[in-house]
Design an enzyme around this catalytic site. Sequence first.
Site, PDB file in Angstrom:
ATOM      1  N   CYS A 196       0.826  -1.206   0.000  1.00  0.00           N
ATOM      2  CA  CYS A 196       0.000   0.000   0.000  1.00  0.00           C
ATOM      3  C   CYS A 196       0.861   1.256   0.000  1.00  0.00           C
ATOM      4  O   CYS A 196       0.510   2.267  -0.626  1.00  0.00           O
ATOM      5  CB  CYS A 196      -0.945  -0.002   1.200  1.00  0.00           C
ATOM      6  N   HIS A 246       1.532   4.995   9.863  1.00  0.00           N
ATOM      7  CA  HIS A 246       0.649   3.897   9.455  1.00  0.00           C
ATOM      8  C   HIS A 246      -0.287   3.502  10.587  1.00  0.00           C
ATOM      9  O   HIS A 246       0.121   3.372  11.735  1.00  0.00           O
ATOM     10  CB  HIS A 246       1.486   2.685   9.029  1.00  0.00           C
TER      11      HIS A 246
END
Length: 355
Positions: free
Chosen positions: A159, A186
């Site tokens: 990602c 994150h």
Amino acid sequence: MSRPIRLAINGYGRIGRCFLRALHESPLKNKFQIVAINEPADLESMVYLTHFDSTHGVFSGQVGQGPDCLIIDGQEIHVSHAQTPEGVDWARHEIDLLVECSGRYGLRDELTRFVDAGCPRLLLSHPGHSAQDVDFTMIYGVNHEKLKGDERIVSNASCTTNAIVPVLDQLHRAFGVEQVYLTTLHSVMNDQPLIDGYHHSDLRRNRSAMQSIVPVATGLAQGVVRFLPQLAGKVQAKAIRVPTLNVSAIDLVANLERNADVHAINSLLKAAAAKQPGLLAYSDAPHASVDFNHDPHSAVIDGSQTRVNGPRFANVFVWFDNEWAFACRLLDALQAWSVRCPAMGQTPKHTLESV
């Protein structure tokens, strides 16, 4: 004779379930059909977590359970609970492609076990151990047109690489990048516990995910160089887990080779987003991370956070939904691969002969 392209999922965690949801919400849902899922967890839990999701809400269709199957809008999806690639009779399901979402297998000899067990093709929801362990690594919108179609093992990268490579590529083309440092902020992941406990060999990941900001290791620098080899030796990265359920960000700091101001950088990235709708987006509104939950873009450039310090020292901030956007890119990767591989969706010869 053509038919829907038959898919299976190995590993029905956050990304596996998001992938099924993304396909269900996509115009491609009539082209691709999920026929099998392998997940060690029990079927009742799988059905429940398909129906109800704390991050993405209640499933928009009908979710049910049958004998050894998950039922979505009346369609049965066979469920198995094997712990190894060989533990599933993949050939029985006549799949065209397996979406490997467990993250447990990264070396080529591990991945080919799926091929030997009856999976003609694998799409990985992770980078694999290295570029040499897969036939092709794709970032849709960057290099998907180089896909040939005859590959067996394709990676959809990560990602974070899907978020930052398109942005970094634009900056390098326009201004040149001498050095770049990437800091990923994150959201928590399932390799972190809710409370302190014996959970991971990385000691920091044994600390409560919801009480602390936790630095963790990252392979983002290597992932970037896999796509932008001209930046080899110029990229460093670190990652910090933050106590939110979803949506992440990357803070990019770069020394540029040519002069650039805030207007020039934002104009460049805004134009790039306009050329790739659905993949990149640009906004200069006063955002918080929750604004991008369930956002399908690989990256959303936050123009309000662009800074320069001197003529060649730049800072760019990028938001991305680390679950949903990546699941959407898995669908894009499937579509790109299927266009180049006519064998997908073709009724097997032995099936035609039995009709």
